[in-house]
Design a protein around this motif. Structure first.
Motif, PDB file in Angstrom:
ATOM      1  N   GLY A   1       0.797  -1.227   0.000  1.00 11.34           N
ATOM      2  CA  GLY A   1       0.000   0.000   0.000  1.00 11.34           C
ATOM      3  C   GLY A   1       0.825   1.270   0.000  1.00 11.34           C
ATOM      4  O   GLY A   1       0.304   2.350  -0.268  1.00 11.34           O
ATOM      5  N   THR A   2       2.114   1.163   0.291  1.00 12.50           N
ATOM      6  CA  THR A   2       2.978   2.339   0.185  1.00 12.50           C
ATOM      7  C   THR A   2       3.275   2.663  -1.281  1.00 12.50           C
ATOM      8  O   THR A   2       3.752   3.755  -1.586  1.00 12.50           O
ATOM      9  CB  THR A   2       4.305   2.136   0.952  1.00 12.50           C
ATOM     10  OG1 THR A   2       5.030   1.037   0.381  1.00 12.50           O
ATOM     11  CG2 THR A   2       4.041   1.854   2.426  1.00 12.50           C
ATOM     12  N   GLU A   3       3.002   1.711  -2.163  1.00 13.46           N
ATOM     13  CA  GLU A   3       3.168   1.943  -3.603  1.00 13.46           C
ATOM     14  C   GLU A   3       1.823   2.113  -4.305  1.00 13.46           C
ATOM     15  O   GLU A   3       1.667   2.980  -5.161  1.00 13.46           O
ATOM     16  CB  GLU A   3       3.920   0.781  -4.251  1.00 13.46           C
ATOM     17  CG  GLU A   3       4.080   0.943  -5.766  1.00 13.46           C
ATOM     18  CD  GLU A   3       4.890  -0.172  -6.412  1.00 13.46           C
ATOM     19  OE1 GLU A   3       5.025  -0.154  -7.657  1.00 13.46           O
ATOM     20  OE2 GLU A   3       5.384  -1.060  -5.676  1.00 13.46           O
ATOM     21  N   PHE A   4       0.850   1.291  -3.923  1.00 13.96           N
ATOM     22  CA  PHE A   4      -0.464   1.324  -4.571  1.00 13.96           C
ATOM     23  C   PHE A   4      -1.477   1.964  -3.621  1.00 13.96           C
ATOM     24  O   PHE A   4      -1.869   1.370  -2.612  1.00 13.96           O
ATOM     25  CB  PHE A   4      -0.892  -0.095  -4.957  1.00 13.96           C
ATOM     26  CG  PHE A   4       0.099  -0.804  -5.845  1.00 13.96           C
ATOM     27  CD1 PHE A   4       0.188  -0.497  -7.195  1.00 13.96           C
ATOM     28  CD2 PHE A   4       0.965  -1.757  -5.323  1.00 13.96           C
ATOM     29  CE1 PHE A   4       1.109  -1.132  -8.021  1.00 13.96           C
ATOM     30  CE2 PHE A   4       1.894  -2.411  -6.144  1.00 13.96           C
ATOM     31  CZ  PHE A   4       1.962  -2.085  -7.490  1.00 13.96           C
ATOM     32  N   ASP A   5      -1.917   3.185  -3.964  1.00 10.90           N
ATOM     33  CA  ASP A   5      -2.706   4.010  -3.044  1.00 10.90           C
ATOM     34  C   ASP A   5      -4.020   3.375  -2.597  1.00 10.90           C
ATOM     35  O   ASP A   5      -4.489   3.641  -1.490  1.00 10.90           O
ATOM     36  CB  ASP A   5      -3.015   5.368  -3.701  1.00 10.90           C
ATOM     37  CG  ASP A   5      -1.780   6.223  -3.888  1.00 10.90           C
ATOM     38  OD1 ASP A   5      -0.757   5.925  -3.230  1.00 10.90           O
ATOM     39  OD2 ASP A   5      -1.826   7.172  -4.685  1.00 10.90           O
ATOM     40  N   TRP A   6      -4.613   2.561  -3.416  1.00 17.04           N
ATOM     41  CA  TRP A   6      -5.935   2.028  -3.105  1.00 17.04           C
ATOM     42  C   TRP A   6      -5.908   0.938  -2.040  1.00 17.04           C
ATOM     43  O   TRP A   6      -6.946   0.624  -1.434  1.00 17.04           O
ATOM     44  CB  TRP A   6      -6.593   1.459  -4.373  1.00 17.04           C
ATOM     45  CG  TRP A   6      -5.875   0.258  -4.950  1.00 17.04           C
ATOM     46  CD1 TRP A   6      -4.867   0.259  -5.855  1.00 17.04           C
ATOM     47  CD2 TRP A   6      -6.130  -1.116  -4.624  1.00 17.04           C
ATOM     48  NE1 TRP A   6      -4.456  -1.012  -6.124  1.00 17.04           N
ATOM     49  CE2 TRP A   6      -5.217  -1.878  -5.395  1.00 17.04           C
ATOM     50  CE3 TRP A   6      -7.013  -1.777  -3.775  1.00 17.04           C
ATOM     51  CZ2 TRP A   6      -5.178  -3.279  -5.325  1.00 17.04           C
ATOM     52  CZ3 TRP A   6      -6.975  -3.161  -3.711  1.00 17.04           C
ATOM     53  CH2 TRP A   6      -6.075  -3.899  -4.477  1.00 17.04           C
TER      54      TRP A   6
ATOM     55  N   HIS B   1      -4.354   0.646   1.091  1.00 13.89           N
ATOM     56  CA  HIS B   1      -4.529   0.988   2.502  1.00 13.89           C
ATOM     57  C   HIS B   1      -5.992   1.209   2.884  1.00 13.89           C
ATOM     58  O   HIS B   1      -6.435   0.684   3.925  1.00 13.89           O
ATOM     59  CB  HIS B   1      -3.681   2.200   2.878  1.00 13.89           C
ATOM     60  CG  HIS B   1      -2.238   1.868   3.092  1.00 13.89           C
ATOM     61  ND1 HIS B   1      -1.271   2.825   3.292  1.00 13.89           N
ATOM     62  CD2 HIS B   1      -1.589   0.669   3.131  1.00 13.89           C
ATOM     63  CE1 HIS B   1      -0.088   2.243   3.447  1.00 13.89           C
ATOM     64  NE2 HIS B   1      -0.261   0.937   3.346  1.00 13.89           N
TER      65      HIS B   1
END
Length: 199
Positions: free
Chosen positions: A161-166, A168
Motif C-alpha cells: 500500500g505504500t506503492e499502490f494508493d488504493w 490501505h
C-alpha cells in the motif's frame, strides 16, 4: 552414512526420493534446517519441491512448505528462478498448514523490497508479481484463515500500500469490519497496522 547423505553425495535425489524423504521431516527447527540445507546445496530440487508443495497431499505438502520457508530465510535469492511458479500457485493452496510458511516467504520478499530496498528483490519482483500477491493477500484476509496467514497478509498489504494508493483504504476497511470477531493475535497485529496506516 544415511540414505539421505548417500543420495546427496551422488546428487541423484529424484522427485520420488525427495517425496519419500519428506516423510521424515518434522516441525523441529533442526530437522527443517537440515532439509533446507539439502535444498540450498542442490538447487535442482526446488522444482520438484514446489511441485510437491502445491500438491493436495495433506501430509507432505506442509512439510515441503516448511523446508522451502527455511531455505528462503537462509538464502532468499534461491527463489528468483521460481518466482512465477511460486506466486502464481499461491491461490491454489488448500492446506492450511502449507499456507503459513508460504505467506511468511511472501512477507520476507515484500519487506526486503519495500523496507530494506534490496536491489536483487527490486530487480526480480515485477508489477505482475505484486498484483498477484495483493490479490492472494486480500483473498486470505477475507477468508477463514489462521491468524498467522492473516497477519503475514496484512503486513505484506501494508507495504504494498505504500506503492499502490488504493490498498490501505481497502485494508483498513477489512480490519475494522472483522476486528471484533477475530482473535487476540489478529487484534494485536491489526492495531499495529492501523497505527502505521494512519501515520
Amino acid at each position: 552414512m544415511s540414505n539421505l547423505e548417500a543420495l546427496k553425495i551422488r546428487n541423484v535425489l529424484t522427485k520420488d526420493q525427495l517425496y519419500k524423504e519428506l516423510n521424515y521431516v518434522n516441525a523441529t527447527r533442526i530437522c527443517r534446517a537440515k532439509y533446507a540445507n539439502l535444498i540450498i546445496e542442490n538447487l535442482n530440487l526446488i522444482t520438484p519441491l514446489l511441485e510437491i508443495l502445491f500438491s493436495d497431499d495433506k501430509k507432505i505438502s506442509p512439510r515441503a512448505s516448511w523446508i522451502f520457508e527455511f531455505a528462503v530465510k537462509d538464502d532468499f535469492t534461491i527463489i528468483f528462478p521460481h518466482l512465477d511458479k511460486f506466486i502464481n500457485n499461491l491461490s491454489t493452496l488448500q492446506i492450511d498448514s502449507a499456507k503459513r510458511p508460504c505467506m511468511k516467504i511472501i512477507e520476507i520478499l515484500i519487506e526486503k523490497y519495500y523496507h530494506k530496498k534490496n536491489s536483487d528483490i527490486i530487480k526480480h519482483l515485477t508489477k505482475q508479481h505484486k498484483e498477484k500477491i495483493t490479490e492472494v493477500c486480500f483473498d486470505w484476509m477475507m477468508s477463514e484463515e489462521k491468524v498467522a496467514v492473516k497477519a503475514y497478509s496484512m503486513n505484506s498489504l501494508y507495504f504494498l500500500g505504500t506503492e499502490f494508493d488504493w490498498i490501505h483504504p481497502e485494508l483498513k476497511t477489512i480490519i475494522e469490519r472483522d476486528y471484533s470477531s477475530q482473535s487476540a493475535g489478529f487484534k494485536a497485529r491489526s492495531r499495529h497496522i492501523l497505527i502505521k496506516i494512519n501515520e
